[in-house]
Write an enzyme that holds these catalytic residues in place. Structure first.
Site, PDB file in Angstrom:
ATOM      1  N   LYS A  80      -9.485  -7.210   1.976  1.00 45.55           N
ATOM      2  CA  LYS A  80      -8.886  -8.418   2.695  1.00 45.55           C
ATOM      3  C   LYS A  80      -7.787  -8.406   3.676  1.00 45.55           C
ATOM      4  O   LYS A  80      -7.050  -8.043   2.467  1.00 45.55           O
ATOM      5  CB  LYS A  80      -9.686  -9.311   1.977  1.00 45.55           C
ATOM      6  CG  LYS A  80      -9.736 -10.620   2.597  1.00 45.55           C
ATOM      7  CD  LYS A  80      -9.690 -11.068   0.924  1.00 45.55           C
ATOM      8  CE  LYS A  80      -9.627 -13.793   2.020  1.00 45.55           C
ATOM      9  NZ  LYS A  80     -10.221 -14.464   0.819  1.00 45.55           N
ATOM     10  N   SER A 155     -14.089 -16.876   1.930  1.00 47.38           N
ATOM     11  CA  SER A 155     -13.430 -16.011   3.342  1.00 47.38           C
ATOM     12  C   SER A 155     -13.225 -14.542   3.367  1.00 47.38           C
ATOM     13  O   SER A 155     -13.432 -14.302   4.310  1.00 47.38           O
ATOM     14  CB  SER A 155     -11.847 -16.885   2.853  1.00 47.38           C
ATOM     15  OG  SER A 155     -11.656 -16.653   1.253  1.00 47.38           O
ATOM     16  N   SER A 179     -15.137 -17.466  -2.936  1.00 48.89           N
ATOM     17  CA  SER A 179     -14.645 -16.121  -1.951  1.00 48.89           C
ATOM     18  C   SER A 179     -15.107 -14.797  -1.786  1.00 48.89           C
ATOM     19  O   SER A 179     -15.285 -14.077  -0.498  1.00 48.89           O
ATOM     20  CB  SER A 179     -13.590 -16.519  -1.569  1.00 48.89           C
ATOM     21  OG  SER A 179     -12.834 -17.973  -0.520  1.00 48.89           O
TER      22      SER A 179
END
Lengths: 488, 97
Positions: A80, A155, A179
């Site tokens: 990420k 997220s 997330s």
């Protein structure tokens, strides 16, 4: 028929060890998949094919010498884009870090890289990890491989979508309020949020420091255990990091007698029918497998969302104060002085959700309001921790849906922050209490979208999570292949 | 009841330049979010201690020995403006004429 890139890391690692396949084959398989689907999924912000190919060749040469290799060696990975990578742009999905090239690696990547993991790129996410749909990225949304018009969750939406689409075999994300688990649920993959502190946060660009954790996206529960094993443990660079407990060898001993507590609210009115049905069917299987399934409640769970939306923005408003137009690339010139430059840079560099949370946190921490908001929220946190302690006196693991709904359409909730915040209702309490939780697919809803089931364990109880989740995963035997892949 | 907040004051504290439209939207949205968040006041009695970190750690020490760290050049590598090994910023203090 599946390609190499669709298999689990555990299978692939065995294939690499036996010489049946090479790291180069595997990397090329993922890169071809990226070529085939990435223009529709948009999971990545930065791709690193050259570095990946070079690494794969080195690994194959090294393996040919007969040297033993780690279980993560040669397995293509994505990170990420809130995890720093030296020399590789790291944006946090934000305009304000658009050109930021970190001078250091985050500890999870240092460890994986040291063991021969192959990095294919950095994945898209909600700006500074704030969001539940990936629509808050400054660089555009990610599309769910199960329905390209739907969100992948957030997220860590890019990491979830990349694993679901076979662009990588596994990925790291971060979980501050759900997330990792929520996008894993919406994309039909396994998502683990470890105990707070079990994985070092060094190089995780901070959102809410007392809640942030690094977690994993994988295609199977055993893969999650392997990937966690490679990144867990104390790090001198993160004072909150913990020693990893010894790994138990009883993952496959089944769950007869395991006390499973179904959280109240699991079949509540906010939970979609398709989610309820899939979760109910999974609970029946747990029962059939010999678990003692009962009900349990976290009496203060109703307050968790309120506490979270004070604590996380408060910490964020402090952490994001560092983006001042002086140190991280982006600056809007033209102000009369430094103060004006700073306010303009931040006003134009941050997106709407980040500004909303900075404002919320600044207000909650400001003189006259601190006690009523932040102070009270921290007390609620104590009550939630006590709720879990009591629940784990009666149960070995807790179970609930991961998300009240399956993937929703892009744009559907974009103008309603409260509705968006409510999608975190099942995931937030674990962050407040620091306990580990895992989401695994437990079926599809009538629209053909994946449903996630969440197991929550006590502090450092990852092993019991893996045991419960792996037993259920094996029993369900789902073959989850997004429709997107039927044409490739 | 939605909470009424002084958006200008909060924006000034947060060092955020906002457009009039943004201010109005934030005034409404934060009012609603804070109304929901204020529920924390009902839950916790005075005798409940606050928790900052769920997993409490005492001070964590290491030997006081210098370790390798970023070079000057690396630390400045992302600066929009740097000079003589320092970050450069626009004027901070008024100079007398």
């Amino acid at each position: 028929m599946t390609d190499l890139c669709d298999r689990t890391a555990t299978e692939l690692s065995a294939g690499l060890a036996s010489g049946e396949l090479s790291a180069v084959d595997l990397t090329e398989s993922c890169l071809s998949r990226i070529d085939a689907v990435e223009d529709r999924v948009k999971a990545f912000l930065t791709l690193t094919p050259e570095v990946a190919r070079e690494r794969a060749v080195e690994l194959d040469v090294h393996r040919a010498t007969g040297a033993p290799q780690s279980a993560v060696a040669g397995i293509p990975l994505a990170l990420k884009d809130v995890l720093t990578t030296r020399g590789i742009r790291t944006t946090c999905g934000s305009r304000i870090l658009e050109s930021y090239v970190p001078p250091y690696d985050c500890t999870p990547w240092t460890r994986l890289s040291g063991e021969g993991a192959v990095l294919l790129g950095k994945t898209n996410c909600d700006e500074f990890a704030m969001g539940s749909s990936n629509e808050n990225s400054a660089f555009g949304p990610v599309h769910n491989p199960w329905d390209l018009d739907a969100v992948p969750g957030g997220s860590s939406g890019g990491s979830a979508a990349a694993v679901a689409a076979g662009e990588v075999v596994w990925a790291l994300g971060t979980d501050t309020g759900g997330s990792v688990r929520q996008p894993a649920a919406l994309c039909g993959v396994v998502g683990l949020k470890p105990t707070y502190g079990l994985v070092s946060r060094y190089g995780l660009i901070a959102f809410a420091s007392s809640l942030d954790t690094v977690g994993t996206f994988t295609r199977s529960v055993p893969d999650a255990a392997v990937l966690l094993g490679a990144i867990a443990g104390r790090d001198p660079r993160d004072a909150t990091s913990l020693d990893a407990p010894p790994v138990a060898s009883d993952l496959d001993r089944g769950i007869a007698g395991l006390r499973v507590g179904v959280l109240d609210g699991t079949f509540g009115e906010g939970v979609a029918q398709g989610v309820r049905d899939a979760v109910r069917a999974a609970l029946d299987r747990l029962d059939a497998l010999g678990a003692e399934v009962g009900e349990v409640s976290l009496p203060h769970a109703d307050y968790a969302l309120s506490a979270y939306y004070l604590i996380a923005p408060s910490e964020a408003s402090s952490n994001l104060a560092r983006y001042d137009g002086v140190r991280y690339g982006f600056r809007v010139e033209g102000g009369a002085d430094s103060m004006e430059m700073m306010a303009r840079t931040r006003g134009q560099g941050f997106g709407a959700e980040v500004k909303r949370r900075i404002m919320l946190g600044t207000y909650a921490l400001s003189a006259g309001y601190y006690e009523a908001y932040y102070g009270q929220a921290q007390k609620v946190r104590t009550l939630i921790i006590r709720d879990y302690e009591r629940a784990f006196e009666e149960c070995d693991v807790l179970v609930s849906p991961t998300s009240p709904t399956t993937a929703f359409k892009i744009g559907e909730r974009a103008d309603d922050p409260m509705a968006m915040y409510l999608s975190d209702v099942f995931t937030i309490p674990a962050n407040l209490a620091g306990v580990p939780a895992i989401s695994l697919p437990c079926g599809l809803d009538p629209a053909g979208l994946p449903v996630g089931l969440q197991f929550t364990g006590p502090v450092l109880g990852e092993q019991v999570l893996f045991r419960a989740a792996e037993t259920l995963e094996r029993d369900l035997g789902l073959d989850l292949r997004p429709p997107l892949l039927s044409g490739v | 009841m939605p909470v009424e907040i002084d958006v200008d004051r909060v924006a000034r504290l947060a060092r955020l330049e906002l457009t009039p439209e943004e201010k109005e939207r934030l005034r409404l949205q934060l009012g609603l979010i804070l109304e929901h968040a204020a529920k924390v006041g009902e839950a916790a009695a005075d005798d409940v201690p606050p928790t900052a970190y769920a997993i409490a750690r005492a001070n964590v020490f290491r030997p006081d020995v210098p370790e390798p760290s970023l070079t000057h050049e690396a630390a400045l590598s992302n600066a929009p403006e740097a000079e003589e090994g320092r970050f450069k910023v626009p004027r901070i203090v008024e100079t007398g004429s």
